[in-house]
Scaffold this active site. Structure first.
Site, mmCIF file in Angstrom:
data_model
loop_
_atom_site.group_PDB
_atom_site.id
_atom_site.type_symbol
_atom_site.label_atom_id
_atom_site.label_comp_id
_atom_site.label_asym_id
_atom_site.label_seq_id
_atom_site.Cartn_x
_atom_site.Cartn_y
_atom_site.Cartn_z
ATOM 1 C CD GLU A 1 -2.664 1.108 2.639
ATOM 2 O OE1 GLU A 1 -2.388 0.284 3.519
ATOM 3 O OE2 GLU A 1 -3.622 1.904 2.727
ATOM 4 C CE LYS B 1 -7.131 1.260 3.268
ATOM 5 N NZ LYS B 1 -5.845 1.524 3.976
ATOM 6 C CB CYS C 1 -4.542 -2.079 4.161
ATOM 7 S SG CYS C 1 -3.791 -2.432 5.766
ATOM 8 C CB SER D 1 -0.491 -4.508 8.767
ATOM 9 O OG SER D 1 -1.418 -4.769 7.754
ATOM 10 N N GLY E 1 23.375 3.063 34.972
ATOM 11 C CA GLY E 1 23.542 1.814 35.711
ATOM 12 C C GLY E 1 22.221 1.097 35.898
ATOM 13 C CB ILE F 1 17.041 -2.432 34.030
ATOM 14 C CG1 ILE F 1 16.896 -3.621 33.071
ATOM 15 C CG2 ILE F 1 15.705 -1.787 34.335
ATOM 16 C CD1 ILE F 1 16.122 -4.766 33.660
ATOM 17 C CG ASN G 1 12.041 17.991 38.328
ATOM 18 O OD1 ASN G 1 12.145 16.758 38.280
ATOM 19 N ND2 ASN G 1 10.876 18.604 38.393
#
Lengths: 547, 547
Positions: free
Chosen positions: A41, A112, A148, A189, A301, A303, A381
């Site tokens: 598409e 379409k 689609c 998609s 340090g 994750i 902050n």
């Protein structure tokens, strides 16, 4: 008939580059004796060009590109997707069309019918829906061309209203009256790990219900936030998936409708592996399609930054990723060690830059104003924003793009500092809940430690004050993620979430945090989308509201 | 028939507050002998609730509110706007509806036919279009109920394709077959200074063409970016505007269709005054509807921050606005004096906070990394971002919301620092070109100097390096603004802009700057919209694209 499926990765607006890719596929298909080659598409423009579609010169370039592609179709036919001007006096300016090209020219065009306009889709903004149904005739066969959503008149119920028939018209119902030999569905998609089952279910049920084979041709690669996973398929009239192309990469396959041969399917992958692949493609295409090579990110340090770095290294190579360690007085020595170990495991450059002197100076400058107040969010902050300044200075000085490391759980509840750790050109984990961050880190370590074990097992903390832990102000991530998934992806009302087994107090507080932090997400970096409901342009909430 | 026009300012999702306002208007209309009182489009929810419409409990609350309003309609009728569940098995979940209430209950319901889905409008995302046409009968008269866009089947051509009939259906054409005595159009038309003429032209031409009087009822007040200007009108069947309600505030008027009386029209205002009024409402409603009182902003001595401060003072009162002066070593003494003079003229609190020590510390921390490089954008941005940190620290510490002062010319070409001077909760001037910033400053000074003359006359400068002027890197604003207006509001292709009398080099450079800075605007604060094409959710461009 021998039909080639060309599953390609396009760049939006790169008419020349996209056409050249298509030329190569047409040539290859011809050499291998195909009768027809099918592209996805809006393949000529890349999906989705948004308001570039409102520019006349953009449409003219698309028209020229279609004509140039048609000229290559000698001894072969091609189906390409492109916008097309609505010549009627009334209605929207454009159609979203499939062009059937052969004998060097445009043979016929199909528009379409169903224009998705929900979540990240916005097609009625630009396109007029089709109302007439015809099939293409080629080499004695009748081909029903659909685009689609045209096959998605019935949708699995994912809304609070329990409604599953989103459209008044069923293009397949109309087209089936013309007895097509097979259906071609050119598609765009985007991937979402919790919906991709639907896609195959819909295709299989349409093929079976109408007893008509379907060629489903998807694009692959990322377009900013959206990641298209390929996985094009050929399904026979019994609803059996006979051929399946690769996921998350370009692929090419010829299917002979008279002689399908044995099934060719892809190895199924677990959902964490799929998300991992999606994010790697998302990073790679963001950089490569923009002509960027290098990424930078802050390594705490923790994750989230560790996982983001590992994904970036996979996408761009270790030589193109650099980390900046910016410990403050509240950072544990362990955090610095973990970050350093990660950088060494990944083989990336890292620098340690001091933030404390600048933070101290800010506090000194503000002292007369802040006199008599208790240190709190404002001071926290300043730290987060000072890190933001330093890592952006590295970005501005040397050119690498800053990757944002915020995960979806944090983004949802506003656990992050605007103009601080929310900075970045691309939010890699912004659609990944914290529990999946853990799982993906384990996945990355499956053949040996890359992300330091300590980064995975220590209690998550922003380290903005002594002994701070995420759980001081948030529910445990096990609970939080379930509540968020129910509220965001599933759109469940509070009562139903409480009924899942959470206290009213916690559910109310979490929903309140989500609603109150729309303003932060409004200014967040674009987020790589891997779920059915990511923050960003697929989820629009009013900022000013009482609700 | 005596028809009351109730032009009100709603809060999105504030079902109770909105209903209470409507109760009061119903009472007032009844006391004054009206037969019918008309409220605006989606008045029950406020326009536009966006994806709150996807929440079932939101829709249920709207239904309850409509029923509660109906109960008040004894001895009077009312027309209210609200979403309504589509009971049919197929199609979108909701209709955008007008409810005719009388005798304590819902008498009849009319659904919107034409669903605007362009620019800032997104209605097909949530609503199914109407396909059936009926009139309401009340006290012997036939009333054609239409909803906003329903009268806009033909649109003035503002697109590159020269197409002016956006829709296939004309609701007025259908309704006129039922010979209505008059038309009611409940509306939610946002203000744009360069399009508002269209609105009256459309209404006048519809009334005249169908020889039918029209009641046009708009909402007023701001909903985050969008500012609704009121200006509801009654137009007779000859197309004459007989009654006109106030602009930018609530208003109420009863029109007797049997005895119109003499015309009541508003004083016309110049476009700068209109924009000024719009922005004041925009600021006021952003704050008041969110329950915020106070604003803070950085005062540089330049015209943008001066104008923003003046607008904020008008909207919130001087006691609720505070300025922070953050001179660096490149700021002239004059700048500090101008900023101080402005603050004194406005009667607002201001504080001077030093940035240089923190900037120096950042540069010291980065020195080992930056060794051998030439100071440039990275260092300039450290200054701009240090200001951003300080003013956000004041915001976080004391609660005032940061106003962003970036104008549209700067925003267009990316002349601003992300996470620095682009910070803020609301961008007041983000849709105002620099030349209009000058004009509005003169307008504010019309009865005496408020904005220091020097801020208006000195050459604009970001003061991030010695003797820096905006014109060092940008064309003169006189030219720049014309090129930008042609490219953004008028969507003209480069060739046509060059034909306006600008050099190809300048036009190409400006367009390139606009296109290259989508990524910055993606993370910008919400912008008060006063034109037909503001940056923000009404202009969606792909970030990753070759174009």
């Amino acid at each position: 008939m021998k039909v080639a499926i060309a599953q390609l990765n396009y760049i939006i607006g790169d008419f020349e580059g996209n056409a050249n890719k298509m030329f190569a596929s047409i040539e290859k298909a011809k050499l291998q004796g195909a009768d027809l080659v099918v592209f996805s598409e809006l393949s000529v423009t890349g999906y989705y060009p948004h308001d570039l579609l409102e520019k006349k010169e953009f449409i003219q370039k698309a028209e020229t590109a279609v004509q140039n592609i048609a000229k290559k179709c000698i001894g072969i036919a091609a189906i390409v997707g492109a916008p097309r001007v609505n010549q009627s006096e009334r209605g929207k300016t454009l159609f979203n069309s499939a062009f059937f090209l052969t004998d060097g020219k445009i043979q016929s065009v199909y528009n379409k019918t169903l224009l998705p306009t929900y979540d990240i889709f916005d097609e009625y903004r630009h396109f007029e829906p089709n109302t007439e149904f015809q099939v293409a005739e080629y080499k004695g066969e009748k081909i029903a061309l659909t685009i689609c959503e045209d096959l998605w008149d019935e949708q699995p119920t994912a809304n609070e209203f329990g409604k599953d028939k989103l459209y008044k018209v069923s293009p397949m119902e109309e087209l089936s009256k013309l007895s097509p030999d097979f259906v071609v569905n050119i598609s765009a998609s985007p991937f979402s790990y919790n919906q991709e089952g639907w896609r195959k279910d819909i295709l299989v049920s349409k093929a079976k219900n109408y007893n008509t084979p379907i060629f489903y041709v998807n694009q692959t690669g990322a377009q900013t936030e959206l990641i298209f996973d390929g996985g094009s398929v050929f399904i026979n009239g019994k609803g059996e998936i006979c051929k399946e192309l690769k996921y998350f990469e370009e692929d090419f396959l010829i299917v002979d409708t008279q002689n399908i041969g044995k099934p060719e399917l892809q190895q199924p992958a677990g959902y964490i592996e799929k998300i991992y692949n999606a994010l790697v493609v998302g990073i790679r295409d963001y950089f490569h399609k923009m002509g960027f090579k290098q990424a930078v990110l802050g390594l705490s340090g923790g994750i989230d930054s560790a996982l983001t770095a590992a994904l970036a290294v996979k996408a761009l190579g270790p030589e193109n990723v650099r980390g900046v360690l910016m410990p403050s007085k509240y950072s544990s020595q362990h955090s610095v060690d973990d970050a350093r170990e990660l950088a060494e495991n990944l083989g990336i450059r890292y620098d340690i830059v001091e933030i404390q002197p600048a933070v101290d100076q800010f506090e000194k400058s503000l002292a007369p104003l802040f006199e008599g107040t208790t240190p709190g969010v404002a001071e926290e902050n300043i730290q987060a924003r000072s890190r933001g300044i330093l890592v952006m200075a590295v970005s501005n000085k040397f050119g690498p793009i800053l990757l944002n490391t915020t995960n979806k759980s944090e983004s949802a509840v506003g656990y992050g500092t605007l103009y601080g750790d929310m900075n970045g050109g691309l939010a890699v984990l912004g659609d990944v809940y914290k529990m999946d961050v853990f799982k993906m880190s384990r996945f990355i370590n499956r053949n040996g430690e890359i992300i330091p074990e300590n980064s995975i097992t220590k209690p998550p903390s922003a380290e903005l004050r002594p002994d701070q832990k995420d759980t001081d102000s948030l529910p445990a991530y096990e609970d939080l993620d379930q509540i968020l998934f129910a509220f965001i992806e599933q759109n469940k009302p509070p009562g139903e979430i409480i009924a899942m087994g959470f206290s009213e107090e916690v559910v109310t507080r979490v929903i309140r945090m989500v609603n109150m932090n729309e303003y932060k997400r409004f200014q967040a970096a674009p987020i790589l989308r891997i779920s059915s409901k990511a923050f960003g342009f697929g989820r629009k909430m009013p900022l000013v509201a009482k609700y």
